[in-house]
Design a protein around this motif. Structure first.
Motif, PDB file in Angstrom:
ATOM      1  N   GLU A 130       0.825  -1.218   0.000  1.00  0.00           N
ATOM      2  CA  GLU A 130       0.000   0.000   0.000  1.00  0.00           C
ATOM      3  C   GLU A 130       0.855   1.262   0.000  1.00  0.00           C
ATOM      4  N   GLY A 131       2.170   1.104  -0.056  1.00  0.00           N
ATOM      5  CA  GLY A 131       3.053   2.270  -0.133  1.00  0.00           C
ATOM      6  C   GLY A 131       3.976   2.371   1.069  1.00  0.00           C
ATOM      7  N   LEU A 132       5.066   3.130   0.866  1.00  0.00           N
ATOM      8  CA  LEU A 132       6.038   3.334   1.944  1.00  0.00           C
ATOM      9  C   LEU A 132       5.924   4.752   2.477  1.00  0.00           C
ATOM     10  N   ASP A 133       5.921   4.882   3.779  1.00  0.00           N
ATOM     11  CA  ASP A 133       5.929   6.201   4.413  1.00  0.00           C
ATOM     12  C   ASP A 133       6.677   6.084   5.742  1.00  0.00           C
ATOM     13  N   ILE A 134       7.992   6.119   5.626  1.00  0.00           N
ATOM     14  CA  ILE A 134       8.857   5.968   6.800  1.00  0.00           C
ATOM     15  C   ILE A 134       9.571   7.292   7.035  1.00  0.00           C
ATOM     16  N   LEU A 135       9.522   7.783   8.262  1.00  0.00           N
ATOM     17  CA  LEU A 135      10.327   8.956   8.592  1.00  0.00           C
ATOM     18  C   LEU A 135      11.567   8.454   9.328  1.00  0.00           C
ATOM     19  N   PHE A 239       8.050  -0.973   8.573  1.00  0.00           N
ATOM     20  CA  PHE A 239       8.661   0.182   9.235  1.00  0.00           C
ATOM     21  C   PHE A 239       7.865   1.471   9.010  1.00  0.00           C
ATOM     22  N   ASN A 240       6.749   1.408   8.285  1.00  0.00           N
ATOM     23  CA  ASN A 240       5.961   2.625   8.100  1.00  0.00           C
ATOM     24  C   ASN A 240       5.731   3.244   9.473  1.00  0.00           C
ATOM     25  N   GLY A 241       6.059   4.546   9.567  1.00  0.00           N
ATOM     26  CA  GLY A 241       6.089   5.180  10.886  1.00  0.00           C
ATOM     27  C   GLY A 241       7.443   5.841  11.047  1.00  0.00           C
TER      28      GLY A 241
END
Ligand code: NAI
Ligand code: MG
Length: 358
Positions: A130-135, A239-241
């Motif tokens: 569903e996609g990557l969004d890691i900070l 690791f999204n987050g």
């Protein structure tokens, strides 16, 4: 708002992608009614050849007087770098002193790839899910990069040494930044470390776990850095987050993250200090493609978005830039990414598209 910005365009692709970023900044100024006072200053390897220092006094004064600093990558081709004494090379002579001067301890490196752009990644679409969004949050002024360095004066030296240390205060403040960001995003916080081998790793872990007690609402876990490198490839969405990394491990894994989403050109960053901050792409000066107007300016334009948001508190303006960047990718891309039928854009064309979307 009236804002002064020191502009350090740097070397290699630095001037091209800085030009692109400033075009976007001008469009933001016009759309939202701000005034950005841009103050260019020499910084990097070319600055050493032109002014005898990679971080000249004049540049320090301009940075001291500006509200925020926009920095391009630094470094020239290897042959040119070998002409510069080690202490004047851009890392030791410019970047680390810039970080130390403003104590920019918190390095924000967002790793974003929406599902719709999964084809940019060398990984299968099913792995991007569903996609990557890691900070990724990297500690930027401690650890081995800032420790004492010992090296012999000649090439037949028998020993070299880099000291690595972290203080309680250094770990505590970056851990708080990471937990605060995770709380804001209602996401998990993954602490990366090497506590099975390093004393600094065990110490890092103990302090982070102590800080975790203040954030019972944030799902927390920790993972060894070598396993993190592996997991990032086989199952990155776990690791999204927010991910918290010490200085050197963060340097390495954020470049790996650039590879996972398709290009280092997709890696912007912000380096935030207690009083002053600067923003820069996470990558280097890419001498292999410099001067060809082909570099991907997303990293520099995204750094402008991070500057607006994290350094100047202009969240709406930042969101407008992110929206424009991702809108451009619907139909076009730069040559570093797989085109999949999209139009291939030059650096300046990409920037113009972002301006048009704004
Ligand atoms: P690099 O990050 O400059 O390039 C690695 C690869 O990524 C190259 O193939 C390059 O063409 C590509 N790449 C990087 N940015 C890109 C972009 N925006 N668009 C398209 N492709 C892009 O790493 P390299 O070649 O090892 O280092 C070059 C110089 O940069 C060296 O002097 C190094 O010390 C310096 N450097 C400076 C940094 C900084 O200013 N903060 C950080 C890292 C390296
Ligand atoms: Mg790096």
């Amino acid at each position: 708002m009236d804002i002064s910005i020191a502009i350090l365009e740097g070397d290699g692709i630095g001037p091209e992608i800085t030009r692109a970023a400033l075009q976007v900044l001008d469009a933001v100024a016009e759309k939202f009614g701000h005034r950005f006072d841009k103050r260019p200053a020499p910084f990097g390897a070319q600055a050493y050849f032109d002014h005898g220092s990679p971080f000249p006094e004049e540049t320090k004064a301009i940075c001291d007087g500006a509200d925020v600093i926009l920095k391009g990558p630094v470094g020239l081709a290897v042959e040119r770098m070998n002409e510069i004494p080690p202490e004047h090379r851009p890392e030791l002579g410019a970047i680390l002193p810039l970080r130390r001067r403003f104590d920019t301890f918190a390095n924000y490196r967002p790793v974003r790839l929406p599902k719709s752009l999964a084809s940019f990644s060398p990984l299968k679409a099913s792995i991007i899910g569903e996609g990557l969004d890691i900070l990724m949050i990297r500690e930027l002024v401690g650890g081995i990069y800032f420790g004492d360095k010992t090296e012999g004066p000649s090439t037949d030296m028998k020993l070299a040494k880099d000291d690595c240390s972290y203080t309680d205060g250094q770990v505590r403040r970056i851990a708080k930044v990471a937990f605060d960001e995770a709380r804001k995003r209602k996401s998990s916080m993954t602490n990366v470390h090497k506590a099975n081998v390093l004393a600094t790793g065990r110490f890092w872990n103990a302090v982070v776990e102590d800080v975790a007690k203040l954030y019972p609402d944030v799902p927390y876990r920790s993972v060894l850095v070598d396993n993190a490198a592996y997991q990032l490839v086989v199952n990155p969405t776990q690791f999204n987050g927010v991910m918290l990394l010490e200085n050197m491990q963060g340097d390495i894994l954020t470049d790996q993250a650039g590879g996972i989403i398709g290009s280092l050109g997709l890696m912007p960053s912000a380096c935030v200090g207690p009083e002053k901050s600067y923003v820069e792409p996470a990558h280097g000066s890419a001498p292999d493609i410099a001067g060809k107007n082909v570099a991907n300016p997303y990293s520099m334009i995204g750094s402008v978005a991070l500057m607006l948001d994290l350094c100047l508190g202009l969240g709406e303006e930042a969101q407008a830039v992110w929206d424009a960047l991702f809108a451009v990718f619907e139909h076009g891309t730069t040559g570093d990414l797989p085109s999949e039928g999209k139009e291939i854009l030059s650096t300046s064309e990409f920037a113009q598209r972002v301006v048009d979307k704004l």
